[in-house]
Design a protein around this motif. Structure first.
Motif, PDB file in Angstrom:
ATOM      1  N   UNK A 169      29.382  32.820  35.735  1.00 22.95           N
ATOM      2  CA  UNK A 169      28.927  32.221  34.468  1.00 22.95           C
ATOM      3  C   UNK A 169      27.668  31.375  34.607  1.00 22.95           C
ATOM      4  N   UNK A 170      27.287  31.005  35.828  1.00 20.14           N
ATOM      5  CA  UNK A 170      26.028  30.283  36.014  1.00 20.14           C
ATOM      6  C   UNK A 170      24.885  31.214  36.390  1.00 20.14           C
ATOM      7  N   UNK A 171      25.158  32.525  36.508  1.00 25.07           N
ATOM      8  CA  UNK A 171      24.119  33.487  36.849  1.00 25.07           C
ATOM      9  C   UNK A 171      24.010  33.783  38.326  1.00 25.07           C
ATOM     10  N   UNK A 172      24.877  33.217  39.160  1.00 26.72           N
ATOM     11  CA  UNK A 172      24.847  33.515  40.591  1.00 26.72           C
ATOM     12  C   UNK A 172      25.304  34.946  40.825  1.00 26.72           C
ATOM     13  N   UNK A 173      24.576  35.678  41.676  1.00 25.30           N
ATOM     14  CA  UNK A 173      24.954  37.062  41.957  1.00 25.30           C
ATOM     15  C   UNK A 173      26.146  37.093  42.896  1.00 25.30           C
ATOM     16  N   UNK A 235      39.003  28.611  26.888  1.00 25.81           N
ATOM     17  CA  UNK A 235      39.771  28.375  28.108  1.00 25.81           C
ATOM     18  C   UNK A 235      39.165  29.086  29.312  1.00 25.81           C
ATOM     19  N   UNK A 236      38.440  30.184  29.073  1.00 26.27           N
ATOM     20  CA  UNK A 236      37.928  30.967  30.205  1.00 26.27           C
ATOM     21  C   UNK A 236      36.440  31.263  30.126  1.00 26.27           C
ATOM     22  N   UNK A 237      35.780  30.901  29.027  1.00 27.51           N
ATOM     23  CA  UNK A 237      34.383  31.299  28.854  1.00 27.51           C
ATOM     24  C   UNK A 237      33.494  30.744  29.963  1.00 27.51           C
ATOM     25  N   UNK A 238      33.839  29.582  30.510  1.00 24.58           N
ATOM     26  CA  UNK A 238      33.001  28.957  31.530  1.00 24.58           C
ATOM     27  C   UNK A 238      33.345  29.407  32.944  1.00 24.58           C
ATOM     28  N   UNK A 239      34.283  30.335  33.077  1.00 24.37           N
ATOM     29  CA  UNK A 239      34.643  30.797  34.419  1.00 24.37           C
ATOM     30  C   UNK A 239      34.684  32.314  34.540  1.00 24.37           C
ATOM     31  N   UNK A 240      34.563  33.056  33.435  1.00 24.62           N
ATOM     32  CA  UNK A 240      34.621  34.519  33.500  1.00 24.62           C
ATOM     33  C   UNK A 240      33.369  35.098  34.146  1.00 24.62           C
ATOM     34  N   UNK A 241      33.554  36.137  34.947  1.00 26.03           N
ATOM     35  CA  UNK A 241      32.436  36.902  35.491  1.00 26.03           C
ATOM     36  C   UNK A 241      31.936  37.887  34.438  1.00 26.03           C
ATOM     37  N   UNK A 242      30.758  38.476  34.705  1.00 29.55           N
ATOM     38  CA  UNK A 242      30.230  39.516  33.833  1.00 29.55           C
ATOM     39  C   UNK A 242      29.567  40.599  34.668  1.00 29.55           C
ATOM     40  N   UNK A 243      29.513  41.800  34.107  1.00 28.01           N
ATOM     41  CA  UNK A 243      28.807  42.922  34.723  1.00 28.01           C
ATOM     42  C   UNK A 243      27.541  43.159  33.916  1.00 28.01           C
ATOM     43  N   UNK A 244      26.378  42.955  34.540  1.00 27.63           N
ATOM     44  CA  UNK A 244      25.087  43.159  33.881  1.00 27.63           C
ATOM     45  C   UNK A 244      24.529  44.510  34.308  1.00 27.63           C
TER      46      UNK A 244
END
Length: 585
Positions: A169-173, A235-244
């Motif tokens: 969520x902070x953009x770290x790969x 509850x999870x928006x600040x900890x979920x990963x994402x696939x870009x």
């Protein structure tokens, strides 16, 4: 797909001129060319389409076909629109090099053949990749032998020509195929993802950044882009990963979207494995925190730290220094779409705990387990991190007689200074403020406090209180994401945030409003002059030089300030009052 399938497709208008025994060759792509030597653009397995513009006479056919055969192409299709019937010399050359040759009817456009081949090949690749994803998911579900998300991301690149990265969520790969994503780009994509998630829309989300289009897929186990109805997204928006994924998925068919959803579910398995591995560190942090808050004897705390150090710093032994970081996430009642809107419904401690675990991972190292050495507990609405710091090697002592090692070369380069391993609040803030502000939207706040490093168990209680005080200083500042460090607790910065608002307004108005009114009427720049005068420690010459004024002009302005406020800028007490008023305004 096979060459035979192309020949059997009536809409393509292909007529076989030679190479019937080679029709079971696999077609992996298509290329249109009229170059005499297209070898640099061939990788093997292509169906080559040509209008024969490269052919000037019969002697050109054999070299052209030899180049294609050497590159391993699947077949050659020549158009009849330019020369009519396909030249016999080209047919003979293809027979000689065992290269299947087709004639393309002049009524059929090369674009029609290209589109058909690409569609068929992409569909087959997607099916193969889906099978690999499913097999890999079963491997990772049953144990750690699957190889991590990089394997599937590599397949996305090689088989579907999709560049993709897993981001925090902070953009770290966390994972990626090929070149790493630049940190500013990762932070921007994470911010887009967090902002879109807060709206409650279904993923994937489209983001245009730095001239490229990306599709952002949430990594969850709840179906494509969906948020479970019973759970508040906050509850999870600040900890979920994402696939870009570097592509626009808005026009993708359902089959490809389902394939990417399968990839996100596979990565979610890796995420669950990572979270399970953090359980031990969380328990250790909770035990140490309870001992510190209960006022346990330093010897007892030190014994617990000796147990924790090998887990947090493998191979290092007992950590010589520790830092404490305190975080708190607060939500107001004005919830956005997808949220319940009632702060009491969201337990802030676990949210801050998961976020702090991500923030404190070294951003310079990628991977799901990179530098994952911190231990975070939560108590009430706070999350508290215990951060072990490796020792900084002490410089070699100098002697009067020079180096102790007589064999050392006299021109040996001087060793670089050791880097400070301690966490700094400003650096921490800079790395997370942009993306997390998007996730906090207009109803959330993250505040962080960082202690100084302590060298023993006796110092942990003080470090905890120091970090808590620093967090309260950060909470008194404006902004969605704020942080403060221990160095700010030894100055007026600690006191000013706790001055009541009505006292603050009255104090600054009494001192500064007369100057502001005068500046508005006369454009005299008295406020700017006052700030510069105090910043130059009352030095007339330095202040005049900074403001590009004659000293007499500066004296006139300072005299006007004293006249309007009834203060004397030669007195320390009045200088201090002006200094504090400017800081609080």
């Amino acid at each position: 797909m096979r060459l035979r399938a192309l020949l059997e497709t009536d809409a393509l208008g292909l007529r076989l001129l030679g190479g019937e025994d080679e029709l079971d060759r696999t077609v992996r792509g298509v290329m249109t060319t009229d170059l005499r030597d297209p070898s640099r653009y061939l990788s093997g397995g292509e169906l080559v389409l040509t209008g024969l513009a490269w052919r000037r006479d019969a002697s050109d056919s054999e070299p052209f076909v030899r180049i294609l055969a050497g590159a391993g192409v699947a077949g050659l299709a020549a158009g009849e629109a330019e020369l009519g019937d396909i030249p016999a010399d080209l047919v003979e050359a293809c027979v000689q090099h065992r290269l299947p040759l087709f004639a393309v009817n002049e009524t059929v456009a090369f674009a029609t053949i290209t589109e058909h081949v690409v569609r068929q090949v992409s569909g087959e690749r997607a099916g193969d990749l889906a099978a690999v994803v499913d097999r890999h998911r079963r491997l990772m579900t049953s144990g750690p032998a699957g190889g991590g998300p990089e394997v599937v991301l590599d397949l996305l690149t090689s088989d579907l020509d999709l560049r993709a990265w897993v981001l925090s969520p902070t953009g770290r790969q966390i994972a990626g195929a090929g070149a790493p994503l630049p940190a500013p780009l990762g932070a921007a994509l994470a911010g887009h993802h967090l902002a879109a998630t807060r709206t409650g829309r279904r993923g994937p989300y489209r983001a245009a950044v730095a001239g490229s289009t990306y599709s952002l897929f949430p990594i969850r186990n709840a179906g494509r882009g969906a948020v479970p109805a019973a759970r508040d997204v906050r509850e999870s928006v600040l900890s979920d990963w994402l696939l870009a994924v570097e592509a626009d998925a808005s026009d993708w068919p359902a089959a490809r979207l389902d394939l990417l959803q399968g990839v996100t579910q596979l990565i979610a398995v890796e995420r669950d494995r990572r979270d399970a591995a953090r359980t031990v560190r969380r328990r250790l942090a909770q035990e140490v925190l309870e001992l510190v808050q209960a006022g346990a004897a330093p010897a007892e705390i030190a014994a617990r730290l000796r147990v924790a150090a090998p887990v947090l710093l493998p191979g290092l032994g007992v950590a010589p220094q520790w830092q404490v970081v305190v975080a708190r996430v607060d939500w107001t009642a004005a919830g956005t779409a997808g949220g319940a809107g009632v702060p009491g419904d969201i337990a802030g401690g676990p949210v801050a705990q998961a976020l702090l675990e991500e923030i404190l991972v070294d951003p310079a190292v990628s991977g799901p387990d990179s530098a994952d050495r911190i231990a975070v507990a939560h108590t009430g609405e706070e999350a508290i991190a215990l951060v072990p710091l490796p020792a900084v090697p002490a410089p070699l002592p100098e002697t009067v007689d020079g180096p102790t090692d007589n064999a050392a070369a006299p021109d040996t380069a001087e060793a670089p200074a050791a880097q400070d391993p301690a966490l700094h609040a400003d650096a921490l803030l800079a790395s997370v403020r942009e993306p997390l502000s998007a996730g906090l939207a207009d109803d959330g706040r993250l505040t962080l406090g960082v202690s100084a490093a302590v060298h023993s168990a006796e110092g942990l209680r003080g470090a905890l209180e120091e970090a808590r005080h620093a967090r309260r200083v950060a909470a008194a500042r404006p902004g969605r994401v704020c942080a403060a460090g221990h160095h700010e607790l030894a100055s007026h910065v600690l006191l000013l945030p706790f001055v009541p608002d009505d006292v603050r307004r009255a104090f600054t108005a009494r001192l500064l409003d007369p100057l502001r009114d005068y500046d508005r009427r006369h454009r005299a720049e008295l406020i700017e002059t006052l700030e510069a005068f105090l910043d130059c420690d009352g030095s007339w010459t330095r202040c005049a030089a900074r403001l590009h004024l004659h000293v007499n002009t500066l004296r006139y302005r300072v005299g006007r300030i004293e006249q309007l406020t009834g203060r004397d800028l030669s007195r320390l007490e009045d200088k201090l009052d002006f200094f504090l008023a400017l800081r609080m305004s």
